[in-house]
Write an enzyme that holds these catalytic residues in place. Structure first.
Site, PDB file in Angstrom:
ATOM      1  N   SER A 102     -98.136  62.110 -13.075  1.00 38.73           N
ATOM      2  CA  SER A 102     -97.430  61.117 -13.879  1.00 38.73           C
ATOM      3  C   SER A 102     -96.650  61.772 -15.013  1.00 38.73           C
ATOM      4  O   SER A 102     -97.110  62.742 -15.623  1.00 38.73           O
ATOM      5  CB  SER A 102     -98.430  60.120 -14.465  1.00 38.73           C
ATOM      6  OG  SER A 102     -97.795  59.226 -15.355  1.00 38.73           O
TER       7      SER A 102
ATOM      8  N   GLN B 260     -93.775  62.345 -10.933  1.00 39.96           N
ATOM      9  CA  GLN B 260     -93.458  60.917 -11.010  1.00 39.96           C
ATOM     10  C   GLN B 260     -92.765  60.586 -12.325  1.00 39.96           C
ATOM     11  O   GLN B 260     -93.158  61.091 -13.382  1.00 39.96           O
ATOM     12  CB  GLN B 260     -94.742  60.087 -10.862  1.00 39.96           C
ATOM     13  CG  GLN B 260     -94.573  58.606 -10.992  1.00 39.96           C
ATOM     14  CD  GLN B 260     -94.704  58.106 -12.427  1.00 39.96           C
ATOM     15  OE1 GLN B 260     -95.127  58.841 -13.319  1.00 39.96           O
ATOM     16  NE2 GLN B 260     -94.326  56.865 -12.661  1.00 39.96           N
TER      17      GLN B 260
ATOM     18  N   TYR C 176     -90.894  57.277 -14.680  1.00 44.66           N
ATOM     19  CA  TYR C 176     -90.449  55.907 -14.916  1.00 44.66           C
ATOM     20  C   TYR C 176     -89.009  55.976 -15.413  1.00 44.66           C
ATOM     21  O   TYR C 176     -88.514  57.034 -15.798  1.00 44.66           O
ATOM     22  CB  TYR C 176     -91.320  55.215 -15.967  1.00 44.66           C
ATOM     23  CG  TYR C 176     -92.755  55.034 -15.541  1.00 44.66           C
ATOM     24  CD1 TYR C 176     -93.117  54.015 -14.676  1.00 44.66           C
ATOM     25  CD2 TYR C 176     -93.761  55.868 -16.033  1.00 44.66           C
ATOM     26  CE1 TYR C 176     -94.443  53.830 -14.294  1.00 44.66           C
ATOM     27  CE2 TYR C 176     -95.087  55.693 -15.667  1.00 44.66           C
ATOM     28  CZ  TYR C 176     -95.416  54.672 -14.796  1.00 44.66           C
ATOM     29  OH  TYR C 176     -96.718  54.502 -14.416  1.00 44.66           O
TER      30      TYR C 176
ATOM     31  N   THR D 177     -91.078  55.352 -10.098  1.00 46.27           N
ATOM     32  CA  THR D 177     -91.901  54.149 -10.056  1.00 46.27           C
ATOM     33  C   THR D 177     -91.127  52.993 -10.672  1.00 46.27           C
ATOM     34  O   THR D 177     -90.720  53.055 -11.832  1.00 46.27           O
ATOM     35  CB  THR D 177     -93.220  54.357 -10.827  1.00 46.27           C
ATOM     36  OG1 THR D 177     -93.948  55.430 -10.225  1.00 46.27           O
ATOM     37  CG2 THR D 177     -94.074  53.102 -10.795  1.00 46.27           C
TER      38      THR D 177
ATOM     39  N   ARG E 114    -104.658  40.385 -20.194  1.00 44.77           N
ATOM     40  CA  ARG E 114    -105.795  40.236 -19.295  1.00 44.77           C
ATOM     41  C   ARG E 114    -106.668  39.107 -19.827  1.00 44.77           C
ATOM     42  O   ARG E 114    -106.985  39.066 -21.010  1.00 44.77           O
ATOM     43  CB  ARG E 114    -106.584  41.549 -19.216  1.00 44.77           C
ATOM     44  CG  ARG E 114    -105.729  42.710 -18.724  1.00 44.77           C
ATOM     45  CD  ARG E 114    -106.503  44.013 -18.640  1.00 44.77           C
ATOM     46  NE  ARG E 114    -105.630  45.071 -18.148  1.00 44.77           N
ATOM     47  CZ  ARG E 114    -104.990  45.945 -18.927  1.00 44.77           C
ATOM     48  NH1 ARG E 114    -105.123  45.874 -20.240  1.00 44.77           N
ATOM     49  NH2 ARG E 114    -104.206  46.867 -18.412  1.00 44.77           N
TER      50      ARG E 114
ATOM     51  N   LYS F  52     -91.486  54.241  -5.489  1.00 46.03           N
ATOM     52  CA  LYS F  52     -92.831  53.665  -5.523  1.00 46.03           C
ATOM     53  C   LYS F  52     -92.784  52.261  -6.128  1.00 46.03           C
ATOM     54  O   LYS F  52     -92.162  52.055  -7.172  1.00 46.03           O
ATOM     55  CB  LYS F  52     -93.760  54.558  -6.348  1.00 46.03           C
ATOM     56  CG  LYS F  52     -95.218  54.136  -6.352  1.00 46.03           C
ATOM     57  CD  LYS F  52     -96.067  55.165  -7.089  1.00 46.03           C
ATOM     58  CE  LYS F  52     -97.537  54.805  -7.083  1.00 46.03           C
ATOM     59  NZ  LYS F  52     -97.821  53.584  -7.871  1.00 46.03           N
TER      60      LYS F  52
ATOM     61  N   HIS G 258     -98.699  48.520  -8.127  1.00 43.84           N
ATOM     62  CA  HIS G 258     -99.160  49.204  -9.346  1.00 43.84           C
ATOM     63  C   HIS G 258    -100.658  48.997  -9.572  1.00 43.84           C
ATOM     64  O   HIS G 258    -101.136  48.851 -10.688  1.00 43.84           O
ATOM     65  CB  HIS G 258     -98.382  48.716 -10.570  1.00 43.84           C
ATOM     66  CG  HIS G 258     -98.130  49.793 -11.579  1.00 43.84           C
ATOM     67  ND1 HIS G 258     -96.897  50.358 -11.773  1.00 43.84           N
ATOM     68  CD2 HIS G 258     -98.949  50.423 -12.459  1.00 43.84           C
ATOM     69  CE1 HIS G 258     -96.962  51.271 -12.732  1.00 43.84           C
ATOM     70  NE2 HIS G 258     -98.208  51.324 -13.150  1.00 43.84           N
TER      71      HIS G 258
ATOM     72  N   ASP H 292    -100.345  52.537  -1.444  1.00 48.79           N
ATOM     73  CA  ASP H 292    -101.428  52.729  -2.406  1.00 48.79           C
ATOM     74  C   ASP H 292    -101.916  51.382  -2.892  1.00 48.79           C
ATOM     75  O   ASP H 292    -101.198  50.395  -2.891  1.00 48.79           O
ATOM     76  CB  ASP H 292    -101.010  53.642  -3.564  1.00 48.79           C
ATOM     77  CG  ASP H 292    -100.040  53.005  -4.532  1.00 48.79           C
ATOM     78  OD1 ASP H 292    -100.472  52.165  -5.345  1.00 48.79           O
ATOM     79  OD2 ASP H 292     -98.851  53.364  -4.502  1.00 48.79           O
ATOM     80  N   GLY H 293    -103.193  51.365  -3.283  1.00 52.16           N
ATOM     81  CA  GLY H 293    -103.808  50.138  -3.773  1.00 52.16           C
ATOM     82  C   GLY H 293    -105.030  49.749  -2.968  1.00 52.16           C
ATOM     83  O   GLY H 293    -104.921  49.378  -1.798  1.00 52.16           O
TER      84      GLY H 293
ATOM     85  N   ILE I  20    -107.735  51.535  -1.878  1.00 51.37           N
ATOM     86  CA  ILE I  20    -108.405  52.463  -0.959  1.00 51.37           C
ATOM     87  C   ILE I  20    -109.748  52.886  -1.559  1.00 51.37           C
ATOM     88  O   ILE I  20    -109.803  53.473  -2.635  1.00 51.37           O
ATOM     89  CB  ILE I  20    -107.538  53.704  -0.693  1.00 51.37           C
ATOM     90  CG1 ILE I  20    -106.211  53.330  -0.044  1.00 51.37           C
ATOM     91  CG2 ILE I  20    -108.317  54.715   0.153  1.00 51.37           C
ATOM     92  CD1 ILE I  20    -106.315  52.802   1.360  1.00 51.37           C
ATOM     93  N   ARG I  21    -110.812  52.599  -0.837  1.00 52.35           N
ATOM     94  CA  ARG I  21    -112.160  52.958  -1.294  1.00 52.35           C
ATOM     95  C   ARG I  21    -112.950  53.711  -0.226  1.00 52.35           C
ATOM     96  O   ARG I  21    -114.001  54.276  -0.526  1.00 52.35           O
ATOM     97  CB  ARG I  21    -112.948  51.689  -1.683  1.00 52.35           C
ATOM     98  CG  ARG I  21    -112.302  50.852  -2.779  1.00 52.35           C
ATOM     99  CD  ARG I  21    -112.334  51.547  -4.123  1.00 52.35           C
ATOM    100  NE  ARG I  21    -111.790  50.715  -5.180  1.00 52.35           N
ATOM    101  CZ  ARG I  21    -110.524  50.719  -5.585  1.00 52.35           C
ATOM    102  NH1 ARG I  21    -109.656  51.552  -5.014  1.00 52.35           N
ATOM    103  NH2 ARG I  21    -110.108  49.929  -6.557  1.00 52.35           N
TER     104      ARG I  21
END
Length: 401
Positions: free
Chosen positions: A110, A130, A132, A158, A167, A256, A280, A311-312, A314-315
């Protein structure tokens, strides 16, 4: 192999250890999603809706996982996703780079990272830098050229961000810098998580909240929030702007943040090498579907013209296989490796990568596939309505509904 003090056998266990080790605010920053967290949850839960169609005999004795992404050969289809300032371990992105290099895979770094590109590229030559869209074109070029000089093999831009930082459960406190006032505020959290504090004490450093890769020559590195403020104040780019950066870079180039087939087509039009289907990590427009739901429509639109990653959420290695069966060439992981690093530093990142690689191998065996390149959608059971695909693009001159 059962979990032990030195080893964990699932990403979920890495997350539990990270929660026990990190101060509350640091941990919350790793698990946060925008607003209500609908997209964050769907990123993970959507994978459980997909089933497998296994075989039981004539299975391949050996399974191949190697592939090529953005011109770089990697040993298995998992790449480190670029994440911002890392306060989970003193070695930060350098430790991640070493673990990724040892596993034979690439790392996205990043522009908001806590370690400079030169140090990270020295630890892993397969680095994708990467960016921005922050600041004017001269500043963007300056950063790109610095990355090129350091040895970055590709550029990632990105674009998936709406600055939705709210939140419903409240955001963790993140200071502008770790001065005396901030340290006093964090002291109670640090005292109850002494191992995290001890790691930084041994290194002789405080968690670094600056962004050295955004500093111009001779300038002091801006703080995270200083860089964030410049980002928010920069005019939003057009596709022509993105094409300009791609042309100036001249090498492998990823866009991305793709969630809509129309945007995937535009990325092809500007000459991008790859795209990442991404929301994201749930830190964007809440209510956006999981990236795995958007993947099939994007692959159908451009999968034969450009490298498609995801991406997003993945476990598990089986999650990786599901993404590949739906048409992704590889996946990028974020929270999973950060939890590994929080749990046990560089060794923890290596642990997470080994878990995913082993899981991919197990899923290939169960499906009777000798290579990741043999995976197809028919290997999956896909429920009706899973994809929640975006509507087909309107014809030129059509009236929007």
């Amino acid at each position: 192999m059962a979990s032990s003090k030195e080893w964990f056998e699932t990403v979920a266990e890495a997350q539990r250890r990270a929660k026990r080790r990190l101060p509350k605010s640091v941990y919350l920053a790793l698990v946060a999603g925008a607003e209500r967290g609908l997209t964050l949850e769907d990123n993970v839960n959507a994978f459980s809706e997909l089933g497998f169609r296994p075989h039981i005999a004539d299975l391949p004795q050996h399974r191949e996982q190697s592939t090529t992404v953005l011109g770089q050969d990697i040993s298995f289809p998992v790449i480190i996703s670029p994440t911002g300032v890392q306060a989970v371990n003193p070695d930060g992105e350098v430790a991640v780079a070493r673990a990724a290099a040892a596993a034979g895979t690439a790392m996205g770094l990043s522009s908001f990272a806590s370690k400079p590109i030169e140090e990270v590229a020295a630890a892993n030559p397969k680095v994708f830098f990467q960016m921005y869209w922050v600041g004017g074109k001269d500043r963007l070029l300056q950063r790109a050229e610095r990355a090129r000089s350091a040895g970055a093999k590709a550029l990632i831009i990105t674009l998936d961000w709406t600055f939705a930082h709210r939140r419903d459960w409240g955001s963790p406190f993140i200071p502008e810098r770790l001065d005396l006032k901030a340290m006093l505020k964090f002291a109670p959290e640090g005292i109850v998580r002494p191992r995290w504090l001890l790691d930084f004490a041994k290194s002789g450093k405080l968690p670094d909240l600056s962004t050295p890769n955004l500093a111009a020559p001779g300038e002091q590195a801006p703080t995270f929030f200083g860089a964030y403020g410049e980002w928010m104040g920069t005019p939003l780019p057009t596709w022509d702007d993105v094409k300009w950066l791609r042309d100036e870079w001249g090498g492998p180039f990823m866009v991305k943040g793709i969630m809509h087939p129309d945007d995937a087509r535009r990325a092809v039009d500007i000459g991008a090498t790859a795209i990442s289907v991404s929301n994201h990590g749930g830190n964007n427009l809440d209510g956006t579907p999981a990236s795995i739901r958007a993947l099939p429509a994007v692959v159908d639109a451009v999968g034969d013209q450009i490298e498609v990653l995801l991406d997003g959420g993945i476990r598990r290695g089986s999650d990786v296989v599901k993404a590949l069966a739906l048409g992704a060439k590889a996946v990028m992981i974020g929270r999973a490796y950060l939890w590994g690093m929080a749990a046990s530093g560089e060794r923890g990142v290596a642990n997470v990568l080994e878990i995913l690689k082993s899981g991919v191998d197990e899923a290939l065996l169960g499906l009777g596939r000798g290579s990741i390149h043999d995976l197809v959608r028919e290997d999956l059971i896909i429920p009706d309505g899973f994809t929640k695909a975006a509507p087909a693009p309107r014809q030129s001159g059509a009236t929007p509904s």
